[in-house]
Design a protein around this motif. Structure first.
Motif, PDB file in Angstrom:
ATOM      1  N   GLY A   5       0.815  -1.211   0.000  1.00  0.00           N
ATOM      2  CA  GLY A   5       0.000   0.000   0.000  1.00  0.00           C
ATOM      3  C   GLY A   5       0.843   1.252   0.000  1.00  0.00           C
ATOM      4  N   LEU A   6       1.900   1.260   0.822  1.00  0.00           N
ATOM      5  CA  LEU A   6       2.789   2.417   0.896  1.00  0.00           C
ATOM      6  C   LEU A   6       3.475   2.665  -0.440  1.00  0.00           C
ATOM      7  N   GLY A   7       4.015   1.598  -1.033  1.00  0.00           N
ATOM      8  CA  GLY A   7       4.687   1.748  -2.318  1.00  0.00           C
ATOM      9  C   GLY A   7       3.742   2.192  -3.415  1.00  0.00           C
ATOM     10  N   SER A   8       2.520   1.629  -3.417  1.00  0.00           N
ATOM     11  CA  SER A   8       1.541   1.973  -4.440  1.00  0.00           C
ATOM     12  C   SER A   8       1.152   3.439  -4.365  1.00  0.00           C
ATOM     13  N   ILE A   9       0.959   3.948  -3.138  1.00  0.00           N
ATOM     14  CA  ILE A   9       0.573   5.354  -2.972  1.00  0.00           C
ATOM     15  C   ILE A   9       1.748   6.278  -3.307  1.00  0.00           C
ATOM     16  N   LEU A  10       2.963   5.903  -2.884  1.00  0.00           N
ATOM     17  CA  LEU A  10       4.131   6.755  -3.145  1.00  0.00           C
ATOM     18  C   LEU A  10       4.463   6.836  -4.633  1.00  0.00           C
ATOM     19  N   CYS A  11       4.022   5.842  -5.405  1.00  0.00           N
ATOM     20  CA  CYS A  11       4.286   5.856  -6.853  1.00  0.00           C
ATOM     21  C   CYS A  11       3.806   7.151  -7.488  1.00  0.00           C
ATOM     22  N   GLY A  44       7.726  -3.702  -4.222  1.00  0.00           N
ATOM     23  CA  GLY A  44       6.787  -4.394  -5.097  1.00  0.00           C
ATOM     24  C   GLY A  44       5.762  -3.433  -5.669  1.00  0.00           C
ATOM     25  N   GLY A  45       5.306  -2.480  -4.851  1.00  0.00           N
ATOM     26  CA  GLY A  45       4.385  -1.451  -5.339  1.00  0.00           C
ATOM     27  C   GLY A  45       5.033  -0.568  -6.393  1.00  0.00           C
ATOM     28  N   PHE A  46       6.294  -0.167  -6.162  1.00  0.00           N
ATOM     29  CA  PHE A  46       7.010   0.643  -7.162  1.00  0.00           C
ATOM     30  C   PHE A  46       7.133  -0.112  -8.489  1.00  0.00           C
ATOM     31  N   TYR A  47       7.261  -1.427  -8.397  1.00  0.00           N
ATOM     32  CA  TYR A  47       7.448  -2.258  -9.582  1.00  0.00           C
ATOM     33  C   TYR A  47       6.139  -2.464 -10.348  1.00  0.00           C
ATOM     34  N   ILE A  48       5.071  -2.805  -9.639  1.00  0.00           N
ATOM     35  CA  ILE A  48       3.864  -3.289 -10.306  1.00  0.00           C
ATOM     36  C   ILE A  48       2.951  -2.173 -10.802  1.00  0.00           C
ATOM     37  N   VAL A  49       2.846  -1.056 -10.041  1.00  0.00           N
ATOM     38  CA  VAL A  49       1.880  -0.008 -10.413  1.00  0.00           C
ATOM     39  C   VAL A  49       2.205   0.616 -11.764  1.00  0.00           C
ATOM     40  N   PRO A  50       3.472   1.014 -12.042  1.00  0.00           N
ATOM     41  CA  PRO A  50       3.742   1.571 -13.378  1.00  0.00           C
ATOM     42  C   PRO A  50       3.500   0.572 -14.505  1.00  0.00           C
ATOM     43  N   LEU A  51       3.726  -0.724 -14.248  1.00  0.00           N
ATOM     44  CA  LEU A  51       3.496  -1.720 -15.292  1.00  0.00           C
ATOM     45  C   LEU A  51       2.016  -1.824 -15.639  1.00  0.00           C
ATOM     46  N   TYR A  52       1.162  -1.847 -14.622  1.00  0.00           N
ATOM     47  CA  TYR A  52      -0.279  -1.865 -14.894  1.00  0.00           C
ATOM     48  C   TYR A  52      -0.700  -0.611 -15.655  1.00  0.00           C
TER      49      TYR A  52
END
Length: 629
Positions: free
Chosen positions: A279-285, A351-359
């Motif tokens: 969640g933290l990584g996804s929001i910080l993206c 993992g959030g930094f990795y997956i969110v931009p790919l989606y």
């Protein structure tokens, strides 16, 4: 009013009802699934189960299998029909499934409940293509990262809460089935109510003929994903993440008990730490990418995933000796607890930094008329990856005899190899990473007026030339890919040359140096504009040696006379005096005087081709640059 920030989107009707609909759906799925697994594990014998271990693995497989079977049909439906209506129908189906679940719990029939779990997986597989296909229709390109970040955060939070609540409710031996039944019916009903507020999303392929043959459609759907190489390789990257995540998360219960000596509440703590990190990584993206699809975060995320997966191996204690399993308080008092928790949180964050931009990239670069079917192909490959993940873990833990900590080490090392392979195939990821590192470590950039740059179609960008990294700063700020025209000696600078070549920059030379290269450059510029690209030039023809702008040459006139397109002036300020400028000596070959200095990039309103004279452009760029070069 500014749009696209996570807090803003959660207050807007175009996003908030959909967010809560998918959140409640994921919450309900995981509550029922975990309640059923715990029921089988601890009360299965009383309910007639002969082999609980087999049934638990069967339950996991039955939930994933529909994603492989039905995602292609779901993608067709999402492209053909209006999406908000489909969402409401799917949520009504969820209510019906939960009525069946209630019947199964009251009858104490495990086989019936396993069939219900399969139906719930089928219902979720139909929602998948809608989940990611609807976002580009309701959000702007610059909001996709924030929207995907919130969806990923919500999904993992829902998984965590559903898993915890499902276990708590079903463990009440007498009233557990009744409590689970009431809760899943309530959540399904709430999900339908939020779905009613989801705004309309028009069908993108209303004339599509549905192919109901599951296996031929799986093949055809996968062919759609091959059509765009970058999108397909991004989907491979996403599938690898789900493979990695499935292996990691599946080990947490046994890892907690056998390697850490913790009870089930410590296992929940580890799951909560991972979910918090995602969640933290996804929001910080959204914040770290400057509200754009920043591919540079993908290698950044991959590096972090490997580092903290490998460190989990080194942070795991060699042996744990105690008479009884520890609770969370006793576990947190151990010497290794905080390091393990930090590793898991940061593993999730990267993992959030990795997956969110790919989606976001898959959504942005997929053909709109095929987007949901491409996302369905992504779901097929993701589900296949999760099935392979189970076999991989069984192979290494059972046949090879590795410990769970050693499995984490192997995963971290394999992730390095997979990341290098993907970034070799799609060097744009690595190029964006190098640009992102440069812009965010050496400088503090303020970009203004970039909405003057067209969202689509060809245009020429003209900018003053202060340093060797001007092109990187422009490329790191503009949301669209930019083709740069640059002096061939700068183009061939080591390291930077990789970035320039990957970004398909166009080397150019003065007529007195290489007239053939000059003519080739003009041909390539015209081809790029004809294909609808942005092309950026530095009309001074050389870096400034004194901080003042040089005279603009007449190449822009020749370009727009042949291909009339808008010309957007850009002004760079604050770079004079940096390591990459000629202030105080030759660029780069001197000691840096400052780091993280403030720089700015300002875009002005486009000029019509006939008004884009060198004199007019120079005056406008000077105005945008300001007094601090």
């Amino acid at each position: 009013m500014a749009t696209g920030h996570t807090g803003t989107l959660l207050r807007e009707r175009r996003f908030a009802p959909f967010f809560w609909t998918q959140f409640l759906g994921a919450f309900n799925d995981n509550l029922f699934k975990n309640a059923l697994i715990i029921l089988i594990a601890f009360q299965g014998a009383r309910w007639g189960a002969d082999n609980q271990d087999v049934l638990i693995n069967l339950a996991a497989g039955l939930f994933v299998l529909p994603f492989f079977l039905f995602s292609p049909v779901a993608g067709q439906l999402a492209d053909k029909f209006e999406k908000s209506r489909l969402i409401r129908l799917i949520k009504l189906w969820e209510i019906a499934i939960m009525v069946l679940a209630t019947a199964g719990l009251m009858l104490q029939n495990l086989w019936f409940l396993l069939a219900v779990l399969f139906l719930l997986g089928a219902q979720s597989s139909l929602f998948g293509p809608l989940k990611y296909g609807i976002l580009p229709q309701h959000l702007k390109d610059e909001e996709l990262v924030a929207g995907n970040g919130l969806i990923e955060m919500g999904t993992f939070l829902a998984i965590l809460l559903g898993t915890i609540l499902g276990g708590i409710l079903i463990e009440r031996a007498d009233s557990g089935p009744l409590l689970v039944s009431g809760t899943v019916l309530l959540l399904a009903g709430l999900g339908y109510l939020t779905a009613r507020a989801v705004p309309r999303a028009a069908p993108v392929a209303p004339d599509l003929t549905i192919n109901w043959n599951l296996f031929s459609e799986i093949s055809r759907t996968l062919r759609f994903t091959y059509g765009n190489r970058t999108v397909f390789l991004s989907i491979i990257g996403i599938s690898w993440f789900w493979f990695f995540g499935a292996v990691m998360l599946a080990q947490f219960p046994a890892f907690t008990r056998n390697a850490l000596g913790g009870n089930e509440y410590v296992g929940t703590l580890l799951l909560a730490a991972f979910s918090l990190g995602i969640g933290l990584g996804s929001i910080l993206c959204d914040r770290m990418s400057g509200r754009r699809v920043e591919l540079g975060l993908v290698p950044f995320g991959a590096i972090g995933i490997s580092i903290f997966a490998i460190d989990l191996f080194f942070a795991t204690p060699g042996s744990v000796e105690q008479d009884a399993l520890m609770g969370p308080v006793a576990f947190m008092a151990t010497d290794h607890a905080w390091r393990l928790i930090i590793d898991i949180v940061l593993l999730g964050a990267f993992g959030g930094f990795y997956i969110v931009p790919l989606y976001a990239l898959v959504q942005q670069r997929s053909e709109p008329s095929h987007r949901s079917r491409i996302i369905a192909g992504n779901n097929v490959l993701n589900s296949l990856a999760m099935v392979l993940a189970a076999g991989f873990a069984i192979l290494l833990l059972g046949w090879a005899g590795l410990s769970i900590a050693e499995l984490f080490l192997v995963l971290g090392l394999i992730n390095v190899a997979v990341a290098v392979y993907i970034f070799t195939l799609v060097p744009e990821f690595l190029m964006r990473f190098l640009i992102w590192i440069l812009v965010n470590t050496i400088y503090r950039l303020r970009a203004e007026g970039l909405d003057h740059i067209p969202e689509e179609g060809p245009a020429v960008l003209v900018c003053n030339h202060v340093s060797y990294v001007d092109a990187l700063i422009v490329a790191g700020s503009v949301r669209r890919p930019v083709r740069f025209v640059m002096y061939h000696r700068i183009f061939n600078i080591p390291v930077l040359s990789f970035i320039f070549r990957t970004g398909k920059a166009i080397p150019i030379a003065p007529a007195k140096e290489d007239p053939e290269m000059l003519e080739r450059a003009y041909e390539r510029i015209d081809e790029a504009l004809a294909e609808g690209h942005l092309v950026c030039l530095f009309p001074e023809g050389a870096l400034t040696s004194d901080g003042q702008m040089g005279e603009f040459r007449r190449g822009v006139e020749r370009i727009v006379r042949r291909r009339p397109v808008p010309v957007v002036p850009l002004g760079l300020g604050g770079l004079w005096g940096s390591l990459f400028s000629r202030h105080g000596g030759r660029a780069i070959l001197k000691l840096p005087r400052r780091f993280w200095s403030r720089i700015r990039l300002t875009a002005g309103a486009p000029l019509a081709p006939e008004a884009a004279s060198p004199e007019a452009l120079q005056a406008r760029v000077a105005e945008l640059r300001g007094d601090n070069p």
